[in-house]
Design an enzyme around this catalytic site. Sequence first.
Site, mmCIF file in Angstrom:
data_model
loop_
_atom_site.group_PDB
_atom_site.id
_atom_site.type_symbol
_atom_site.label_atom_id
_atom_site.label_comp_id
_atom_site.label_asym_id
_atom_site.label_seq_id
_atom_site.Cartn_x
_atom_site.Cartn_y
_atom_site.Cartn_z
ATOM 1 N N HIS A 65 0.850 -1.184 0.000
ATOM 2 C CA HIS A 65 0.000 0.000 0.000
ATOM 3 C C HIS A 65 0.885 1.233 0.000
ATOM 4 O O HIS A 65 2.086 1.158 0.245
ATOM 5 C CB HIS A 65 -0.925 0.016 1.218
ATOM 6 C CG HIS A 65 -0.187 0.015 2.511
ATOM 7 N ND1 HIS A 65 0.422 -1.116 3.021
ATOM 8 C CD2 HIS A 65 0.077 1.001 3.384
ATOM 9 C CE1 HIS A 65 1.003 -0.820 4.160
ATOM 10 N NE2 HIS A 65 0.820 0.465 4.403
ATOM 11 N N ALA A 66 0.269 2.358 -0.291
ATOM 12 C CA ALA A 66 0.945 3.653 -0.236
ATOM 13 C C ALA A 66 -0.056 4.650 0.339
ATOM 14 O O ALA A 66 -1.220 4.309 0.586
ATOM 15 C CB ALA A 66 1.411 4.075 -1.630
#
Length: 147
Positions: A65-66
């Site tokens: 994820h970011a």
Amino acid sequence: MAVNTAPTRARHVPAAQDWSDAVRLAGDLLVDLGVAGPGYTEACVASVRERGPYIVLAPGLALAHARPEEGATGTGVSLVRLGEPVVFGHPANDPVDLVLAFATADAEAHLDVLRALATALGAGLAADLRAAPPDRLADLLAGAVAP
């Protein structure tokens, strides 16, 4: 968008070149879903390059994820199951054969997705994903983020 309406996509891939390729494969599924731009996938890779293999949460399982501002446009979850596991460099949980990825457009949705995935993983999702035929992966993932 609530987690229970978050789109999902999953696929089995015989092999990835390395951990970054595996993360890109999962991130590209989010792009295909329309919940992230291409920059989001690269932000997921960059996050691991900068911080190390912190996304490898359990034996054989990574959660890529970011931050929402790095290209997320909605909420969605993806999975790549690898036929040949890859090494991320985690001292205890390598090699990885399941790469989950998610995108959320805001912090509240981020926590909702994490909660839903943590609950599903605690109930045996990883084992179910490893045992499932490829055509069942999408249904299992969708069920994991549904109420």
